[in-house]
Design an enzyme around this catalytic site. Structure first.
Site, PDB file in Angstrom:
ATOM      1  N   HIS A  50       0.840  -1.232  -0.050  1.00 33.59           N
ATOM      2  CA  HIS A  50      -0.085   0.258  -0.145  1.00 33.59           C
ATOM      3  C   HIS A  50       0.769   1.419  -0.068  1.00 33.59           C
ATOM      4  O   HIS A  50       0.323   2.235   0.639  1.00 33.59           O
ATOM      5  CB  HIS A  50      -1.059   0.130   1.385  1.00 33.59           C
ATOM      6  N   ARG A  75       6.838  -6.498   3.334  1.00 34.02           N
ATOM      7  CA  ARG A  75       5.411  -7.226   2.652  1.00 34.02           C
ATOM      8  C   ARG A  75       5.586  -6.800   1.307  1.00 34.02           C
ATOM      9  O   ARG A  75       5.509  -5.714   0.751  1.00 34.02           O
ATOM     10  CB  ARG A  75       4.503  -6.296   3.535  1.00 34.02           C
ATOM     11  N   ASP A  89      16.614 -11.971  -3.007  1.00 31.46           N
ATOM     12  CA  ASP A  89      18.177 -11.668  -3.482  1.00 31.46           C
ATOM     13  C   ASP A  89      18.771 -10.404  -2.938  1.00 31.46           C
ATOM     14  O   ASP A  89      20.044 -10.169  -2.924  1.00 31.46           O
ATOM     15  CB  ASP A  89      18.332 -11.604  -5.155  1.00 31.46           C
ATOM     16  N   GLU A 153      -6.836 -12.666   5.377  1.00 31.11           N
ATOM     17  CA  GLU A 153      -7.365 -11.455   5.141  1.00 31.11           C
ATOM     18  C   GLU A 153      -8.759 -11.452   4.720  1.00 31.11           C
ATOM     19  O   GLU A 153      -9.583 -10.539   4.457  1.00 31.11           O
ATOM     20  CB  GLU A 153      -6.745 -10.356   4.397  1.00 31.11           C
ATOM     21  N   ASP A 179      -8.709  -5.786   5.687  1.00 34.56           N
ATOM     22  CA  ASP A 179      -9.400  -6.450   4.826  1.00 34.56           C
ATOM     23  C   ASP A 179     -10.424  -7.520   5.216  1.00 34.56           C
ATOM     24  O   ASP A 179     -11.498  -8.008   4.703  1.00 34.56           O
ATOM     25  CB  ASP A 179      -8.226  -7.189   3.817  1.00 34.56           C
TER      26      ASP A 179
END
Length: 260
Positions: A50, A75, A89, A153, A179
């Site tokens: 977000h 996230r 990586d 969620e 959510d």
């Protein structure tokens, strides 16, 4: 000169049942990230879902936080093997995958964080994750220090929680309240009794399934209930909201100057 695999204290702590207190980071500036990293939190979540954040910014945020005793958690935007590979990586060890809706998506996330034959992570021989090729045995042991967390969620995922928790490779499970509230029919009502009950019962079920549980809220009452229900990696606020509250509160202190 060979070097040891970098240990993951966050993963060790939650696997040992030790509470880890976190902060959500949405402000993209690494200068702010470095400041936040020194404030004493156990972990800071670098949010890509977000925020207008790209991979370069994730790297710069982790580098900025690297001077402090804090564990970055990244996230990502969604269940995507290519995105997970790139984040791993550049050195992320703690990955939170949002909006995992079913067993198949949980399995896809688990596959993405492990090298073959256990998973499908692409082999990058000289990356920041393996100190540019200097970590001896990295490919055989990297997964040991990676913590894969998924977010539950939706009502459907909550209903299927035990099956999702049983997926091999899922290290921990986070309840996403916003959510979930919408999925339950209470959009924006995170403190609705039905939502709080769903969250706390979900956290208990995660712990009963043998997995560490996590949660985010800025509501202290809800946080207390969540920790009581078993939340072990608990985010207690969001940096941008904290800044906004502080700025508005400070302005309110002097509004009397403008009266009559």
């Amino acid at each position: 000169m060979s070097m040891d695999l970098i240990a993951n204290p966050f993963k060790r702590a939650i696997m040992a049942g030790q509470q880890q207190i976190g902060l959500w980071n949405t402000i993209r500036d690494p200068y702010i990230g470095e400041m936040l990293a020194g404030t004493g939190y156990d972990w800071i979540l670098i949010d890509c879902e977000h925020t207008p954040r790209d991979l370069d910014n994730v790297l710069h945020m982790m580098q900025a936080m690297g001077r402090c005793d804090v564990s970055p958690v990244v996230r990502i935007t969604h269940v995507d093997a290519a995105e997970i590979k790139r984040v791993l990586d550049i050195g992320a060890q703690n990955i939170l995958v949002p909006y995992v809706r079913d067993v198949a998506e949980a399995e896809a996330a688990a596959q993405a964080v492990a090298y073959p034959p256990r998973g499908i992570r692409g082999m990058g021989g000289s990356t920041r994750a393996n100190l540019f090729g200097d970590v001896e045995g990295y490919f055989a042991h990297a997964r040991d220090e990676i913590c894969l967390m998924i977010q539950i969620e939706t009502k459907e995922a909550l209903d299927d929680l035990e099956a999702i928790a049983a997926v091999d490779g899922i290290d921990a499970i986070f309840i996403g309240p916003a959510d979930l509230a919408a999925s339950l029919g209470y959009p924006g009502q995170l403190d609705h009794p039905a939502v709080v009950e769903a969250v706390t019962s979900g956290l208990r079920r995660i712990r009963a399934a043998g997995k560490p549980a996590g949660f985010l809220s800025a509501d202290q009452g809800v946080l207390d209930l969540a920790v009581e229900a078993g939340s072990l990696f608990t985010a207690i606020d969001i940096d941008s909201l904290l800044l906004k509250k502080a700025v508005k509160s400070r302005l309110a202190d002097v509004q009397k100057w403008k009266k009559g």
